[in-house]
Scaffold this active site. Structure first.
Site, short mmCIF file in Angstrom:
data_model
loop_
_atom_site.label_atom_id
_atom_site.label_comp_id
_atom_site.label_asym_id
_atom_site.label_seq_id
_atom_site.Cartn_x
_atom_site.Cartn_y
_atom_site.Cartn_z
N TYR A 173 0.81 -1.26 0.02
CA TYR A 173 -0.16 0.05 -0.09
C TYR A 173 0.88 1.40 0.19
O TYR A 173 1.78 1.41 0.89
CB TYR A 173 -0.75 0.09 1.28
N ASP A 233 9.38 3.04 -1.10
CA ASP A 233 8.33 3.55 -0.18
C ASP A 233 8.56 3.27 1.14
O ASP A 233 8.27 2.21 1.74
CB ASP A 233 6.91 2.88 -0.52
N LYS A 252 5.20 9.64 8.10
CA LYS A 252 4.94 9.15 9.63
C LYS A 252 6.06 9.68 10.50
O LYS A 252 6.01 10.69 11.20
CB LYS A 252 5.07 7.69 9.51
P1 KE4 Z 1 -0.47 8.42 4.32
O1 KE4 Z 1 -1.17 9.14 3.12
O2 KE4 Z 1 -1.62 7.63 5.32
O3 KE4 Z 1 0.14 9.38 5.42
O4 KE4 Z 1 0.82 7.42 3.77
C1 KE4 Z 1 0.25 6.44 2.85
C2 KE4 Z 1 1.28 5.26 3.05
C3 KE4 Z 1 2.09 5.09 1.98
N1 KE4 Z 1 3.19 4.12 2.28
C4 KE4 Z 1 3.15 3.22 2.95
C5 KE4 Z 1 4.11 2.25 3.04
C6 KE4 Z 1 2.27 3.27 4.12
O5 KE4 Z 1 2.32 2.58 5.09
C7 KE4 Z 1 1.20 4.39 3.93
C8 KE4 Z 1 0.11 4.57 5.15
N2 KE4 Z 1 0.14 3.47 5.97
C9 KE4 Z 1 -1.32 3.12 6.56
C10 KE4 Z 1 -1.23 2.14 7.80
N3 KE4 Z 1 -1.16 0.72 7.12
C11 KE4 Z 1 -1.86 4.36 7.30
C12 KE4 Z 1 -3.07 4.22 8.23
C13 KE4 Z 1 -4.39 4.78 7.49
O6 KE4 Z 1 -4.61 4.24 6.21
O7 KE4 Z 1 -5.05 5.08 8.22
#
Ligand code: KE4
Length: 429
Positions: free
Chosen positions: A142, A237, A265
């Site tokens: 993801y 990523d 994060k």
């Molecule tokens: P954000 O747009 O949520 O800040 O980041 C997206 C993203 C991009 N790349 C990786 C490897 C990520 O893990 C994420 C976001 N991770 C999720 C947790 N599995 C965020 C939690 C959520 O979607 O509420």
């Protein structure tokens, strides 16, 4: 009704599903999401004032523990000077210099406000730099919710069993090729066939959105070699793994240099900060230097950057990552020990401050392995742990996160809760 139930019912009247991010809705584990009202160190308190040992940590940022006093002070200090200017600030230069010093592959970096923005921008940059359209991702990974990446993705999409989102035109998705994680032979075959059309490969170098799935060295090396040979951009990523699995992320652990890295994060310390950066020749294509447009009103926001800089500096303390790894290993070894003692088909694994728990014989190497695990049993374990005051990620497709405030005493309390939870699910089954 508990306060959590009252708030959840109220939230659903004005917020779709009652949450601002789907995975928080407990859809895959069932039950009522806990509405947190405060957090400190390894603990969170819900609307009923129940305390939990927290292993979500805001999905990674809380590596110092929640509400670290120095980070709070930095945010307060920045806020009194103004929340946002829409103009450059010195703090953004300090943040960029810090990131480029901490990650040798990062020659230049652009700050954004989320991981999604970081990966979306990195993809556009790779396409602009190469003049090619095809991108390669891996099933179960993801990378945020940009259209071209919501194809067979992980995290909440897997939780809800819709790995490809509605609303993404087939026209967009057709430029995205999805391969299996940890299957380098598939990448070899794809590049042999269409290597000169591939703009980039984007990968979670350690996957955390189909639960924790570690790469084989051969898998990452093959991606590096293929991208080099065919002029494609290799994007790591590291939104989740950056400064989580080690001081230089996965690229430091496996000693493989990507062309671009995306971050999020931890670099915001819990405030909205993302970043993408890498080779200077590629970054030279981003506006205002080059033809690839990218922008953001709150990019480099001074309050968020203050939280990020303070967090990153505190991570540089000698022995920080050794301590983080030690505490995480204590948790994982302890869980494996308790499960074995109770005859449970269960295993746990970790890398740095990130861990996964699986109701299967062995840790997974692919998404198919995670799908084959006993996810219904995980859901029962999740709720038994929640009842016992331990807050795990509400999905069998998510990783867990430890902080340096998860002391031996906190870990041992978690293991006591796990013993109780295994007993509870064994009695129930
Ligand atoms: P954000 O747009 O949520 O800040 O980041 C997206 C993203 C991009 N790349 C990786 C490897 C990520 O893990 C994420 C976001 N991770 C999720 C947790 N599995 C965020 C939690 C959520 O979607 O509420």
């Amino acid at each position: 009704m508990s306060q959590n139930e009252v708030l959840f019912a109220r939230a659903q009247k004005t917020i779709p599903g009652g949450v601002n991010s789907p995975v928080r809705a407990f859809r895959s584990v069932g039950g009522t999401p806990r509405f947190f009202k405060r957090a400190s160190g390894p603990h969170v308190w819900d609307a009923d004032d129940k305390r939990y040992i927290d292993y979500i940590g805001s999905w990674g940022p809380a590596v110092l523990g929640h509400a670290h006093p120095d980070v709070i002070a930095a945010v307060q200090q920045a806020a009194v000077n103004g929340l946002s200017f829409g103009a450059p600030t010195e703090a953004e230069i300090e943040m960029a210099e810090l990131l480029c010093r901490l990650l040798p592959s990062m020659e230049q970096v652009r700050l954004v406000s989320s991981g999604t923005e970081a990966t979306m921008s990195a993809i556009r940059l790779a396409r602009g730099f190469t003049g090619r359209s095809t991108i390669v991702k891996f099933e179960g990974c993801y990378h945020g919710h940009a259209d071209s990446l919501l194809v067979k993705a992980g995290s909440g999409l897997l939780t809800f069993g819709n790995p490809t989102s509605a609303g993404v035109p087939a026209d967009f998705a057709r430029h995205t090729v999805v391969l299996d994680y940890n299957r380098p032979e598939q990448a070899e075959a794809l590049f042999a066939e269409q290597g000169d059309q591939i703009a980039c490969v984007i990968v979670e170098p350690v996957a955390g959105n189909m639960n924790l799935v570690k790469p084989s060295l051969a898998f990452l090396k093959t991606l590096r070699d293929l991208c080099t040979r065919h002029g494609a951009v290799l994007i790591f990523d590291e939104v989740m793994t950056g400064f989580r699995v080690g001081p230089q992320g996965v690229q430091g652990v496996y000693n493989i240099k990507p062309d671009l890295t995306t971050l999020g994060k931890i670099i915001g310390g819990g405030m909205p900060v993302g970043a993408f950066g890498g080779r200077r020749d590629i970054m030279a294509c981003i506006a205002p230097l080059g033809p690839v447009y990218q922008a953001g009103t709150l990019s480099g926001n001074p309050v968020a950057v203050a939280a990020g800089i303070t967090t990153l500096k505190l991570l540089q303390r000698p022995g920080f990552y050794e301590q983080l790894g030690r505490q995480t290993a204590r948790l994982v070894d302890g869980l494996n020990g308790v499960a074995a003692e109770m005859g449970e088909t269960f295993c746990a694994d970790s890398i740095g401050g990130m861990f996964g728990v699986y109701f299967s014989e062995h840790p997974p190497a692919t998404l198919a392995d995670v799908n084959d695990s006993d996810r219904a049993r995980f859901n029962r374990f999740f709720h038994a742990m929640l009842d016992a005051g331990v807050d795990l990620a509400p999905s069998a497709f998510e990783a867990g996160f430890v902080s340096v405030t998860h002391t031996d005493e906190v870990i041992d309390a978690t293991l006591d809760a796990a013993r109780q939870a295994f007993r509870q699910i064994q009695v129930a089954s």
